[in-house]
Scaffold this active site. Sequence first.
Site, mmCIF file in Angstrom:
data_model
loop_
_atom_site.group_PDB
_atom_site.id
_atom_site.type_symbol
_atom_site.label_atom_id
_atom_site.label_comp_id
_atom_site.label_asym_id
_atom_site.label_seq_id
_atom_site.Cartn_x
_atom_site.Cartn_y
_atom_site.Cartn_z
ATOM 1 N N CYS A 266 5.060 -10.892 -5.541
ATOM 2 C CA CYS A 266 3.781 -11.596 -5.651
ATOM 3 C C CYS A 266 3.810 -12.912 -4.869
ATOM 4 O O CYS A 266 3.866 -12.893 -3.643
ATOM 5 C CB CYS A 266 3.431 -11.804 -7.123
ATOM 6 S SG CYS A 266 1.725 -12.347 -7.413
ATOM 7 N N ASN A 308 -1.930 -8.412 -9.227
ATOM 8 C CA ASN A 308 -2.558 -9.640 -9.712
ATOM 9 C C ASN A 308 -2.409 -10.730 -8.659
ATOM 10 O O ASN A 308 -1.497 -11.546 -8.723
ATOM 11 C CB ASN A 308 -1.918 -10.075 -11.034
ATOM 12 C CG ASN A 308 -2.533 -11.345 -11.574
ATOM 13 O OD1 ASN A 308 -3.623 -11.746 -11.160
ATOM 14 N ND2 ASN A 308 -1.846 -11.997 -12.494
ATOM 15 N N HIS A 350 3.309 -5.907 -8.701
ATOM 16 C CA HIS A 350 4.224 -6.215 -9.798
ATOM 17 C C HIS A 350 5.005 -4.973 -10.216
ATOM 18 O O HIS A 350 4.531 -4.177 -11.026
ATOM 19 C CB HIS A 350 3.445 -6.768 -10.991
ATOM 20 C CG HIS A 350 2.963 -8.168 -10.789
ATOM 21 N ND1 HIS A 350 3.618 -9.267 -11.307
ATOM 22 C CD2 HIS A 350 1.914 -8.659 -10.089
ATOM 23 C CE1 HIS A 350 2.987 -10.376 -10.946
ATOM 24 N NE2 HIS A 350 1.947 -10.025 -10.200
ATOM 25 N N GLU A 352 7.385 -4.765 -12.196
ATOM 26 C CA GLU A 352 7.716 -4.824 -13.623
ATOM 27 C C GLU A 352 6.551 -4.423 -14.508
ATOM 28 O O GLU A 352 6.715 -4.238 -15.717
ATOM 29 C CB GLU A 352 8.179 -6.239 -13.985
ATOM 30 C CG GLU A 352 7.078 -7.235 -14.292
ATOM 31 C CD GLU A 352 6.254 -7.672 -13.085
ATOM 32 O OE1 GLU A 352 5.219 -8.335 -13.279
ATOM 33 O OE2 GLU A 352 6.636 -7.357 -11.940
#
Length: 377
Positions: A266, A308, A350, A352
């Site tokens: 990110c 995001n 992301h 994760e």
Amino acid sequence: MSTPALLVLADGSVFHGTSIGYEGSTSGEVVFNTSMTGYQEILTDPSYCKQIVTLTYPHIGNTGTNAEDEESRSVYAAGLIIRDLPLLHSNFRASESLHDYLVRNKTVAIADIDTRRLTTLLREKGAQGGAILTGADATIEKAQELIAAFGSMVGKDLAKEVSCTETYEWTEGEWALGKGFVTPDEQPYHVVAYDFGVKTNILRMLASRGCRLTVVPAQTSAEDVLALNPDGVFLSNGPGDPEPCTYAIKAVQKLIESGKPIFGICLGHQLISLAIGAKTLKMRFSHHGANHPVQDLDSGKVVITSQNHGFAVDADTLPANARITHKSLFDNTLQGIELTDKPVFCFQGHPEASPGPQDVGYLFDKFIGNMKAAKRA
């Protein structure tokens, strides 16, 4: 919960609803997230600092909240917008209702508005400033003042605001049913992780793969990191515009020169790109959700990712030693790069998740592989 609330956008759009959180006012960039679940992880994701999050799924709060789903030490989203808050919540892990959780964390939130209309506006016009006000004295004029004071996300260095202030160690691994968070018996790799707004599940996924983590503040120098003699360096996610983070860009440049294996996610991806001479840009249509298709250009496979971010790396500005590894199938924006002359790679989304799929969890394994190869060299 009958207190009236008001949502106003920078373009003049007005929505009347009901307050479901802390009484007061808030402003920020209004975005929408398409995740059906994971509202607690979204609220506590530091990448949402200064953003008011609209959740497109109509019923939010069904499963309550619990202490295990926190992705950071507090709620970082500036506010929450939903269609409907159920009167009851039910889940074997729940310890608190969403309403009580929002009040305790002093988070302003609004419900009972047409989130489909709002999402359509944001989809057509792009993310924009907005404000939520609660109470009978909430006015459009007050909202407009808050929006004007907020401005935009461009030029905002928020990594310093959400980062830890002191270095700490992390060894806790991922959650397992009936066991909770499990710490692996062996953690042979020492990783220094920059906290630009790191999510705890990133740390847990690294720990579960054998990493003992030293988490350092955003403004830590490259010299201080290298003095810790890590096997690898991780650059975390985070909020805001990457370009003002000159302290981090300078540190990343030196870390790349050191030859240490580096993995960025990110904001970390954007900082690596800036450190090698590329440019970033503000996206008109930002990515927020758990269903974004991305193509792995090495394998040709399509992976569903959690995203995001409101800034992106301009692929046309990449230097010759950076090859593109991933691209978005929504808008073809750059999603990943790898350096051809250093053990450095990064990903815009992301891996994760939290919430979302872990289709790109293999990138953590790639990082482990790079550190293993470096130790053998």
